[in-house]
Scaffold this motif. Structure first.
Motif, PDB file in Angstrom:
ATOM      1  N   ASP A  31     -13.000   4.369  26.610  1.00  0.00           N
ATOM      2  CA  ASP A  31     -13.339   5.820  26.443  1.00  0.00           C
ATOM      3  C   ASP A  31     -13.293   6.324  25.130  1.00  0.00           C
ATOM      4  O   ASP A  31     -12.211   5.810  24.492  1.00  0.00           O
ATOM      5  CB  ASP A  31     -12.649   6.831  27.236  1.00  0.00           C
ATOM      6  N   VAL A  32     -14.086   7.264  24.450  1.00  0.00           N
ATOM      7  CA  VAL A  32     -14.158   7.576  22.985  1.00  0.00           C
ATOM      8  C   VAL A  32     -13.053   8.568  22.802  1.00  0.00           C
ATOM      9  O   VAL A  32     -12.676   8.694  21.706  1.00  0.00           O
ATOM     10  CB  VAL A  32     -15.499   8.011  22.900  1.00  0.00           C
ATOM     11  N   ALA A  33     -12.513   9.192  24.063  1.00  0.00           N
ATOM     12  CA  ALA A  33     -11.398  10.214  23.724  1.00  0.00           C
ATOM     13  C   ALA A  33     -10.256   9.765  24.867  1.00  0.00           C
ATOM     14  O   ALA A  33     -10.113  10.530  25.927  1.00  0.00           O
ATOM     15  CB  ALA A  33     -11.812  11.641  23.998  1.00  0.00           C
ATOM     16  N   PRO A  34      -9.516   8.707  24.522  1.00  0.00           N
ATOM     17  CA  PRO A  34      -8.662   8.161  25.466  1.00  0.00           C
ATOM     18  C   PRO A  34      -7.723   9.075  25.737  1.00  0.00           C
ATOM     19  O   PRO A  34      -6.986   9.715  25.158  1.00  0.00           O
ATOM     20  CB  PRO A  34      -8.248   7.032  24.680  1.00  0.00           C
ATOM     21  N   ALA A  35      -7.392   9.200  27.321  1.00  0.00           N
ATOM     22  CA  ALA A  35      -6.031  10.221  27.887  1.00  0.00           C
ATOM     23  C   ALA A  35      -5.035   9.203  27.822  1.00  0.00           C
ATOM     24  O   ALA A  35      -3.988  10.163  28.234  1.00  0.00           O
ATOM     25  CB  ALA A  35      -6.503  10.780  29.046  1.00  0.00           C
TER      26      ALA A  35
END
Ligand code: AMP
Length: 112
Positions: A31-35
Motif C-alpha cells: 500500500d502506498v500509504a501504509p497503516a
C-alpha cells in the motif's frame, strides 16, 4: 479492465507498484500509504467493484493466498488483520475489490 480504475492501471503496469506476489488471477502490492509496518493489498486481475459483485470462487482464491503472503512478509507468526472495505459507508475509496493485509504491530480495535 476498467478505464479509469487506478488498480487496473497498476495491474497493467501503467502505474508503478511494489509487487509482493503475482499469479494469473491476482497481484499483491505494498500500500502506498501504509497503516502499519506491513500493509499489503491483494487485488484480483479481473476488475470487479467489491465483495458484493465478485465471484465467490475468486474471493476464496484470494483468501487462500493470505497465509502465504503473511509468511512472505514476516507477519504470520505474531498475527495480522485482513480487511475488505466495501462501499462508501465501509470506507472503500478505490472501487476495485481489494483485501488489506495489515500487520507488524499491535493493531487497535474497533477501527472506527
Ligand atoms: P480502500 O480505502 O479500502 O478503498 O483502500 C484503498 C487503498 O489503496 C488505500 O489504503 C490507499 O492507500 C491505497 N492506494 C491508493 N493508490 C495506491 C497506489 N497507487 N499504490 C498502492 N496503494 C494505493
Amino acid at each position: 479492465m476498467a478505464e479509469d480504475c487506478i488498480f487496473c492501471k497498476i495491474i497493467k503496469g501503467e502505474i508503478p507498484s511494489a509487487r509482493v506476489y503475482e499469479d494469473d488471477k491476482m497481484i499483491a502490492i505494498n500500500d502506498v500509504a501504509p497503516a502499519a509496518p506491513v500493509h499489503v493489498l491483494l487485488l484480483p486481475k479481473e476488475h470487479t467493484r467489491d465483495i458484493t459483485t465478485a465471484d465467490a470462487e475468486l474471493v476464496a482464491y484470494m483468501l487462500s493466498k493470505v497465509k502465504m503472503i503473511a509468511e512472505k512478509t514476516g507477519i504470520a507468526e505474531k498475527g495480522f488483520r485482513i480487511v475488505i472495505n466495501t462501499g462508501d459507508d465501509g470506507g472503500q475509496t478505490v472501487k476495485h475489490l481489494h483485501i488489506h493485509l495489515i500487520g507488524g504491530k499491535v493493531l487497535g480495535w474497533p477501527p472506527c
